[in-house]
Design an enzyme around this catalytic site. Structure first.
Site, PDB file in Angstrom:
ATOM      1  N   ASP A  43       0.818  -1.218   0.000  1.00  0.00           N
ATOM      2  CA  ASP A  43       0.000   0.000   0.000  1.00  0.00           C
ATOM      3  C   ASP A  43       0.850   1.266   0.000  1.00  0.00           C
ATOM      4  O   ASP A  43       2.073   1.212   0.195  1.00  0.00           O
ATOM      5  CB  ASP A  43      -0.960  -0.010   1.204  1.00  0.00           C
ATOM      6  CG  ASP A  43      -0.296  -0.436   2.508  1.00  0.00           C
ATOM      7  OD1 ASP A  43       0.939  -0.452   2.565  1.00  0.00           O
ATOM      8  OD2 ASP A  43      -1.016  -0.740   3.472  1.00  0.00           O
TER       9      ASP A  43
ATOM     10  N   HIS B 232      -7.110  -4.907  10.807  1.00  0.00           N
ATOM     11  CA  HIS B 232      -6.930  -4.472   9.410  1.00  0.00           C
ATOM     12  C   HIS B 232      -5.645  -5.032   8.805  1.00  0.00           C
ATOM     13  O   HIS B 232      -4.661  -5.266   9.507  1.00  0.00           O
ATOM     14  CB  HIS B 232      -7.010  -2.942   9.274  1.00  0.00           C
ATOM     15  CG  HIS B 232      -5.846  -2.204   9.842  1.00  0.00           C
ATOM     16  ND1 HIS B 232      -5.947  -1.368  10.922  1.00  0.00           N
ATOM     17  CD2 HIS B 232      -4.541  -2.155   9.465  1.00  0.00           C
ATOM     18  CE1 HIS B 232      -4.757  -0.844  11.187  1.00  0.00           C
ATOM     19  NE2 HIS B 232      -3.879  -1.308  10.308  1.00  0.00           N
TER      20      HIS B 232
ATOM     21  N   ASN C 164      -7.172  -3.730  15.291  1.00  0.00           N
ATOM     22  CA  ASN C 164      -8.591  -4.010  14.982  1.00  0.00           C
ATOM     23  C   ASN C 164      -8.718  -5.067  13.883  1.00  0.00           C
ATOM     24  O   ASN C 164      -9.806  -5.345  13.403  1.00  0.00           O
ATOM     25  CB  ASN C 164      -9.329  -2.731  14.568  1.00  0.00           C
ATOM     26  CG  ASN C 164      -8.921  -2.248  13.184  1.00  0.00           C
ATOM     27  OD1 ASN C 164      -7.904  -2.681  12.645  1.00  0.00           O
ATOM     28  ND2 ASN C 164      -9.699  -1.358  12.614  1.00  0.00           N
TER      29      ASN C 164
ATOM     30  N   GLU D 293      -9.990  -2.552   6.077  1.00  0.00           N
ATOM     31  CA  GLU D 293     -10.553  -2.616   7.430  1.00  0.00           C
ATOM     32  C   GLU D 293     -11.421  -3.870   7.548  1.00  0.00           C
ATOM     33  O   GLU D 293     -11.927  -4.373   6.540  1.00  0.00           O
ATOM     34  CB  GLU D 293     -11.419  -1.375   7.694  1.00  0.00           C
ATOM     35  CG  GLU D 293     -10.655  -0.062   7.682  1.00  0.00           C
ATOM     36  CD  GLU D 293      -9.674   0.093   8.859  1.00  0.00           C
ATOM     37  OE1 GLU D 293      -9.788  -0.664   9.839  1.00  0.00           O
ATOM     38  OE2 GLU D 293      -8.797   0.967   8.762  1.00  0.00           O
TER      39      GLU D 293
HETATM   40  C1  F6R Z   1       1.555  -1.807   6.338  1.00  0.00           C
HETATM   41  C2  F6R Z   1       0.127  -1.827   6.483  1.00  0.00           C
HETATM   42  C3  F6R Z   1      -0.610  -1.864   7.781  1.00  0.00           C
HETATM   43  C4  F6R Z   1       0.179  -2.429   8.972  1.00  0.00           C
HETATM   44  C5  F6R Z   1      -0.687  -2.444  10.229  1.00  0.00           C
HETATM   45  C6  F6R Z   1       0.105  -2.874  11.439  1.00  0.00           C
HETATM   46  O1  F6R Z   1       1.960  -1.729   4.974  1.00  0.00           O
HETATM   47  O2  F6R Z   1      -0.510  -1.799   5.492  1.00  0.00           O
HETATM   48  O3  F6R Z   1      -1.782  -2.613   7.607  1.00  0.00           O
HETATM   49  O4  F6R Z   1       0.622  -3.726   8.691  1.00  0.00           O
HETATM   50  O5  F6R Z   1      -1.218  -1.171  10.460  1.00  0.00           O
HETATM   51  O6  F6R Z   1       1.024  -1.872  11.740  1.00  0.00           O
HETATM   52  P1  F6R Z   1       2.173  -2.105  12.806  1.00  0.00           P
HETATM   53  O7  F6R Z   1       3.080  -3.156  12.264  1.00  0.00           O
HETATM   54  O8  F6R Z   1       2.858  -0.769  12.908  1.00  0.00           O
HETATM   55  O9  F6R Z   1       1.511  -2.523  14.082  1.00  0.00           O
END
Ligand code: F6R
Length: 226
Positions: free
Chosen positions: A82, A153, A151, A158
């Site tokens: 992303d 995602h 959550n 989401e």
């Molecule tokens: C990363 C992404 C997000 C993270 C998620 C967890 O490219 O798309 O979905 O994987 O927010 O973030 P962290 O690892 O910081 O807890």
């Protein structure tokens, strides 16, 4: 013991290997071993990569393995999950910047083999379609690295009853904007949109390596496994 492994098949017949590790360093070593093992067995493999805090330790270990001459990325191709819309690639909150800082500046993957959705594309629809087409043309992702939000995602997808399958434009929820505001000078600076691979593009990967660390991820992991 450094990690406990549990192997099982889920209702959809996916083989799940669950590694419960004693700390973040052990998780990072285990994950780096799985990714570098893939590159060593298949030097021209296609890696799906993620940003966020979860894979940072793994990226450090991958850089070490490269420096030690154990893994060569000269034939590897990468696709990131992303990117925010409307953030220039040199903005230090862009995922382009993150990947350069944490991985690409430290290994020998050729620049032309690196793919990250362009959040600044004029025609986002075409950018998304081309992104999925490029993954398909490369032969599909061999191993997709993921983090998971507390959550649940994945990428910018989401939790929902129905998912968008392919790469798509996401309008960020207020909760996401608020959660990500800590990385920006103010909430107003958080981009309102992002491009994200869809759950279909992610699940099409031949293998998925999901890294989760910390008690705040426990519920999401339990729900994912169930
Ligand atoms: C990363 C992404 C997000 C993270 C998620 C967890 O490219 O798309 O979905 O994987 O927010 O973030 P962290 O690892 O910081 O807890």
């Amino acid at each position: 013991m450094q990690s406990n492994a549990i192997h099982f098949t889920n209702q959809k017949n996916h083989n799940i290997h669950l590694y419960v590790c004693k700390d973040y360093d052990t998780i990072s070593k285990k994950a780096a071993g799985l990714v570098s093992g893939m590159v060593n067995v298949k030097p021209d493999c296609i890696l799906g990569l993620a940003t966020g805090s979860s894979p940072i330790g793994m990226y450090e270990k991958l850089a070490e393995l490269y420096r030690d001459g154990i893994t060569d990325y000269s034939k590897v191709t990468t696709f990131n999950l992303d990117e925010y819309c409307a953030l220039p690639e040199d903005n230090d909150q862009s995922y382009h910047y993150f990947m350069r800082e944490h991985l690409f500046a430290h290994i020998n993957v050729p620049a032309e083999n690196i793919h990250i959705p362009s959040g600044c594309a004029q025609d986002v629809e075409t950018e998304c379609r081309n992104y999925d087409a490029a993954i398909a043309a490369a032969g599909g992702i061999d191993i997709q690295v993921l983090g998971i939000g507390s959550n649940g995602h994945i990428g910018f997808n989401e939790p929902a009853d129905a998912f968008i399958g392919s790469t798509h434009l996401v309008k960020l929820k207020d909760s996401t904007i608020k959660a990500n505001a800590r990385f920006f000078q103010s909430e107003a600076d958080v981009p309102r949109q992002a491009i994200s691979m869809g759950i279909g593009s992610i699940m099409a990967a031949k293998k998925i390596l999901l890294i989760a660390h910390g008690a705040n991820k426990a519920k999401a992991i339990a729900a994912t496994l169930e």
